[in-house]
Design an enzyme around this catalytic site. Sequence first.
Site, PDB file in Angstrom:
ATOM      1  N   LYS A 112       0.829  -1.206   0.000  1.00 37.14           N
ATOM      2  CA  LYS A 112       0.000   0.000   0.000  1.00 37.14           C
ATOM      3  C   LYS A 112       0.866   1.260   0.000  1.00 37.14           C
ATOM      4  O   LYS A 112       0.535   2.250  -0.663  1.00 37.14           O
ATOM      5  CB  LYS A 112      -0.929  -0.003   1.216  1.00 37.14           C
ATOM      6  CG  LYS A 112      -2.018  -1.060   1.137  1.00 37.14           C
ATOM      7  CD  LYS A 112      -2.927  -1.018   2.368  1.00 37.14           C
ATOM      8  CE  LYS A 112      -4.019  -2.070   2.274  1.00 37.14           C
ATOM      9  NZ  LYS A 112      -4.908  -2.053   3.462  1.00 37.14           N
ATOM     10  N   LYS A 197      -7.878 -11.295  -5.883  1.00 42.21           N
ATOM     11  CA  LYS A 197      -9.016 -11.515  -4.997  1.00 42.21           C
ATOM     12  C   LYS A 197     -10.097 -10.473  -5.221  1.00 42.21           C
ATOM     13  O   LYS A 197      -9.813  -9.326  -5.544  1.00 42.21           O
ATOM     14  CB  LYS A 197      -8.534 -11.481  -3.540  1.00 42.21           C
ATOM     15  CG  LYS A 197      -9.577 -11.903  -2.524  1.00 42.21           C
ATOM     16  CD  LYS A 197      -8.983 -11.981  -1.125  1.00 42.21           C
ATOM     17  CE  LYS A 197      -8.704 -10.618  -0.560  1.00 42.21           C
ATOM     18  NZ  LYS A 197      -8.370 -10.651   0.888  1.00 42.21           N
ATOM     19  N   LYS A 200     -13.302  -5.691  -1.513  1.00 44.11           N
ATOM     20  CA  LYS A 200     -14.324  -4.649  -1.415  1.00 44.11           C
ATOM     21  C   LYS A 200     -13.744  -3.260  -1.553  1.00 44.11           C
ATOM     22  O   LYS A 200     -14.467  -2.298  -1.810  1.00 44.11           O
ATOM     23  CB  LYS A 200     -15.075  -4.767  -0.084  1.00 44.11           C
ATOM     24  CG  LYS A 200     -14.239  -4.541   1.164  1.00 44.11           C
ATOM     25  CD  LYS A 200     -15.088  -4.699   2.404  1.00 44.11           C
ATOM     26  CE  LYS A 200     -14.262  -4.461   3.670  1.00 44.11           C
ATOM     27  NZ  LYS A 200     -13.184  -5.440   3.826  1.00 44.11           N
TER      28      LYS A 200
END
Length: 332
Positions: A112, A197, A200
Site C-alpha cells: 500500500k 481476490k 471490497k
Amino acid sequence: MTRVFSGVKPTGHLTLGNYLGAMRQWAAVDQHQADALFCIVDLHALTVDHDPARVRRLSRQAATLLLASGLDPAQCTVFVQSHVDEHARLSYLLECVATDGEMRRMIQYKEKAARERGRGGSVRLSLLTYPVLMAADILAYGTDEVPVGDDQVQHVELTRDLAVRFNQRYGHTFVVPRATRPKVGARVMNLKDPTSKMGKSDDVGPGIVYLLDEPDVVRKKVMQAVTDSGQEVVYDRAGQPGVANLLEILAACTDGNPEGLSGVYETYGALKKDTAEAVVELLKPVQERHKELCADPGHVEGVLRDGAEKARAMARPTVDAAYRAIGLLPPA
C-alpha cells in the site's frame, strides 16, 4: 469454549467474496461452536484517506449485513470497534512492545505504501502501525482462534510474537492465539481479473459482485466475466483461472464440487448462466433480511450497543491487567 474473533473493515461495500469466504461460515458454524466475537473494525478504515460520512454509512451497512447473513446476537457478540475503548488503550501498550522493523516488514504495508508513493502521495503513520491495533483487537479478548485468509496470516503471526514477548517481559497476561483457515469458504476472485481476490476496497466494480447488487446487475457482471482462450470447461486454476473461478463460485453456492461441475458444461455461456442464477438465489435471503433490518434501524443500533457493552466487559479485565503488568499506576 474456544473463543474466536473476526473483523470486517468498512472501507467498501461487502462482496460475494466476503460472504462465501467468511460471513457464511461465521453464521453457519462459528457462532454455534465457539464463543465468537464479530467486529466492524472502523478504526482500521482511518489509516487511508477517507470520507467520514462514508465510513459511518459503511459501518452501519456492514453491521446490518452481518445480521442479515445470519449472525444471531443471542449466539455471538456483534459490535463496532470504536465503541470499545479497550482496543485503542491496548494498542498503545503493544506499540511499546513492537519494533519499527516488524512494522515495515508487513507485506500489506509495503504494497500500500508503494502504491500511494507511486501516485505521488504519502502514507499515514497509522498505516504502518495498524497491525498493532489488529493485535490489540485479538489479544484484548483472550482469543484462541482467528479465522483468516492467506493475506492476513502474517498479522496473526505478529500478534503471537507480541503476546509472547509481552508475557515474557512483564508476566503472563495474554492468550497466544493461532490463525485458522475457514473450514468452508471459497477464495473468490475478481471476475475481470481472476488472478486477483475480489476485494471490497477495489476502485473498479465490474468484476466485483456486491451483496446488495440487484439480480440483473449480478447477472450482467457474471455474464461478462473473463474466461479463457480455450473452448473446454476444465477446472484448472493455473491454466484456466477465469473458468476455475466461475466453477468455484458455482460450487460454493450450490455445495458442489468444481472438478465435478466442470464435466457438466460444454460451453462457457452455459456455465456463466448457471453461476449467475446460483449467486442471485444465494443472495436473495440476505438482501431480503437486510431490507427488513433497514426498516428497523433501532434494532441494529440496539444490537451494537448491547454488543459493545458485552465486549467491553470481556476486554477490560485483560487490558487493565496489561496496564498493571507494564508498570502503569492504577487510577485512584
